[in-house]
Write a protein that holds these residues in place. Structure first.
Motif, PDB file in Angstrom:
ATOM      1  N   GLN A 247       0.805  -1.213   0.000  1.00 15.78           N
ATOM      2  CA  GLN A 247       0.000   0.000   0.000  1.00 15.78           C
ATOM      3  C   GLN A 247       0.846   1.275   0.000  1.00 15.78           C
ATOM      4  N   ARG A 248       2.162   1.159   0.128  1.00 19.06           N
ATOM      5  CA  ARG A 248       3.040   2.329   0.125  1.00 19.06           C
ATOM      6  C   ARG A 248       3.504   2.641  -1.281  1.00 19.06           C
ATOM      7  N   HIS A 249       3.593   3.908  -1.575  1.00 18.38           N
ATOM      8  CA  HIS A 249       4.012   4.347  -2.900  1.00 18.38           C
ATOM      9  C   HIS A 249       5.533   4.283  -3.015  1.00 18.38           C
ATOM     10  N   ASP A 250       6.026   3.952  -4.202  1.00 17.40           N
ATOM     11  CA  ASP A 250       7.467   3.829  -4.436  1.00 17.40           C
ATOM     12  C   ASP A 250       8.235   5.112  -4.147  1.00 17.40           C
ATOM     13  N   ILE A 251       7.618   6.260  -4.373  1.00 15.04           N
ATOM     14  CA  ILE A 251       8.326   7.533  -4.198  1.00 15.04           C
ATOM     15  C   ILE A 251       8.776   7.729  -2.754  1.00 15.04           C
ATOM     16  N   THR A 252       8.152   7.033  -1.808  1.00 14.71           N
ATOM     17  CA  THR A 252       8.556   7.173  -0.407  1.00 14.71           C
ATOM     18  C   THR A 252       9.971   6.658  -0.168  1.00 14.71           C
ATOM     19  N   GLN A 253      10.479   5.820  -1.037  1.00 14.86           N
ATOM     20  CA  GLN A 253      11.829   5.259  -0.905  1.00 14.86           C
ATOM     21  C   GLN A 253      12.830   5.869  -1.875  1.00 14.86           C
ATOM     22  N   ALA A 254      12.355   6.674  -2.809  1.00 12.17           N
ATOM     23  CA  ALA A 254      13.207   7.177  -3.889  1.00 12.17           C
ATOM     24  C   ALA A 254      14.382   8.008  -3.392  1.00 12.17           C
ATOM     25  N   GLU A 255      14.136   8.969  -2.514  1.00  8.70           N
ATOM     26  CA  GLU A 255      15.226   9.840  -2.061  1.00  8.70           C
ATOM     27  C   GLU A 255      16.286   9.052  -1.295  1.00  8.70           C
ATOM     28  N   GLU A 256      15.858   8.108  -0.467  1.00  5.65           N
ATOM     29  CA  GLU A 256      16.809   7.299   0.295  1.00  5.65           C
ATOM     30  C   GLU A 256      17.690   6.471  -0.638  1.00  5.65           C
ATOM     31  N   LEU A 257      17.098   5.878  -1.660  1.00  8.99           N
ATOM     32  CA  LEU A 257      17.875   5.084  -2.617  1.00  8.99           C
ATOM     33  C   LEU A 257      18.793   5.966  -3.454  1.00  8.99           C
ATOM     34  N   LEU A 258      18.320   7.133  -3.851  1.00 12.41           N
ATOM     35  CA  LEU A 258      19.139   8.033  -4.664  1.00 12.41           C
ATOM     36  C   LEU A 258      20.309   8.603  -3.893  1.00 12.41           C
ATOM     37  N   ALA A 259      20.216   8.658  -2.572  1.00 11.37           N
ATOM     38  CA  ALA A 259      21.316   9.169  -1.759  1.00 11.37           C
ATOM     39  C   ALA A 259      22.551   8.279  -1.874  1.00 11.37           C
ATOM     40  N   LYS A 260      22.368   7.053  -2.333  1.00  9.03           N
ATOM     41  CA  LYS A 260      23.462   6.088  -2.412  1.00  9.03           C
ATOM     42  C   LYS A 260      24.147   6.059  -3.782  1.00  9.03           C
ATOM     43  N   VAL A 261      23.638   6.835  -4.737  1.00  9.97           N
ATOM     44  CA  VAL A 261      24.202   6.848  -6.091  1.00  9.97           C
ATOM     45  C   VAL A 261      24.292   8.274  -6.609  1.00  9.97           C
ATOM     46  N   GLU A 262      25.022   8.456  -7.685  1.00 10.88           N
ATOM     47  CA  GLU A 262      25.166   9.762  -8.325  1.00 10.88           C
ATOM     48  C   GLU A 262      24.797   9.662  -9.809  1.00 10.88           C
ATOM     49  N   PRO A 263      23.515   9.473 -10.133  1.00 13.05           N
ATOM     50  CA  PRO A 263      23.130   9.347 -11.541  1.00 13.05           C
ATOM     51  C   PRO A 263      23.110  10.708 -12.244  1.00 13.05           C
TER      52      PRO A 263
END
Length: 78
Positions: free
Chosen positions: A8-24
Protein backbone atom coordinates in the motif's frame (compact mmCIF):
# COMPACT_ATOMS: atom_id res chain seq x y z
CA UNK A 1 19.68 -1.69 -4.76
CA UNK A 2 16.31 -2.80 -3.48
CA UNK A 3 14.03 -1.36 -0.83
CA UNK A 4 10.93 -3.39 -0.05
CA UNK A 5 7.82 -1.70 1.29
CA UNK A 6 4.27 -2.74 1.98
CA UNK A 7 2.02 -3.04 -1.05
CA UNK A 8 0.00 0.00 0.00
CA UNK A 9 3.04 2.33 0.13
CA UNK A 10 4.01 4.35 -2.90
CA UNK A 11 7.47 3.83 -4.44
CA UNK A 12 8.33 7.53 -4.20
CA UNK A 13 8.56 7.17 -0.41
CA UNK A 14 11.83 5.26 -0.90
CA UNK A 15 13.21 7.18 -3.89
CA UNK A 16 15.23 9.84 -2.06
CA UNK A 17 16.81 7.30 0.29
CA UNK A 18 17.88 5.08 -2.62
CA UNK A 19 19.14 8.03 -4.66
CA UNK A 20 21.32 9.17 -1.76
CA UNK A 21 23.46 6.09 -2.41
CA UNK A 22 24.20 6.85 -6.09
CA UNK A 23 25.17 9.76 -8.32
CA UNK A 24 23.13 9.35 -11.54
CA UNK A 25 23.10 11.89 -14.35
CA UNK A 26 19.37 11.32 -14.91
CA UNK A 27 16.43 9.57 -13.29
CA UNK A 28 13.94 7.84 -15.58
CA UNK A 29 10.65 7.35 -13.79
CA UNK A 30 6.94 7.14 -14.48
CA UNK A 31 4.34 9.80 -13.62
CA UNK A 32 4.15 8.50 -10.06
CA UNK A 33 7.46 10.28 -9.40
CA UNK A 34 6.18 13.65 -10.67
CA UNK A 35 6.08 15.42 -7.32
CA UNK A 36 7.32 18.99 -6.95
CA UNK A 37 9.46 18.18 -3.90
CA UNK A 38 11.05 15.15 -5.53
CA UNK A 39 11.72 16.99 -8.81
CA UNK A 40 13.31 19.87 -6.87
CA UNK A 41 15.56 17.47 -4.93
CA UNK A 42 16.76 15.99 -8.24
CA UNK A 43 17.46 19.43 -9.68
CA UNK A 44 19.40 20.51 -6.57
CA UNK A 45 21.68 17.50 -7.08
CA UNK A 46 21.97 18.22 -10.84
CA UNK A 47 20.11 15.00 -11.70
CA UNK A 48 18.02 15.35 -14.85
CA UNK A 49 14.41 14.30 -14.14
CA UNK A 50 13.12 12.24 -17.08
CA UNK A 51 9.61 11.92 -15.71
CA UNK A 52 6.49 12.72 -17.73
CA UNK A 53 4.39 15.41 -16.06
CA UNK A 54 0.99 14.41 -14.70
CA UNK A 55 -1.88 15.66 -16.86
CA UNK A 56 -3.38 17.64 -13.98
CA UNK A 57 -0.20 19.61 -13.32
CA UNK A 58 -0.86 23.37 -13.31
CA UNK A 59 2.55 24.13 -14.80
CA UNK A 60 3.61 21.40 -17.23
CA UNK A 61 7.28 20.43 -17.30
CA UNK A 62 9.31 19.28 -20.29
CA UNK A 63 10.29 15.65 -20.57
CA UNK A 64 12.89 14.02 -22.80
CA UNK A 65 10.53 11.39 -24.21
CA UNK A 66 13.25 9.90 -26.44
CA UNK A 67 15.28 9.06 -23.33
CA UNK A 68 12.13 8.10 -21.39
CA UNK A 69 11.36 5.31 -23.87
CA UNK A 70 14.61 3.65 -22.79
CA UNK A 71 13.56 3.32 -19.13
CA UNK A 72 12.63 -0.36 -19.43
CA UNK A 73 15.84 -1.17 -21.30
CA UNK A 74 17.96 0.14 -18.43
CA UNK A 75 16.13 -2.02 -15.89
CA UNK A 76 16.48 -5.15 -18.00
CA UNK A 77 20.26 -4.70 -18.18
CA UNK A 78 20.77 -4.80 -14.41
Amino acid sequence: MVSLTGGQRHDITQAEELLAKVEPEALLGDKGYDGDGFIKSLEVRAIKPVIPPKSNRKVQRDCDFALYTERNLAVSQI
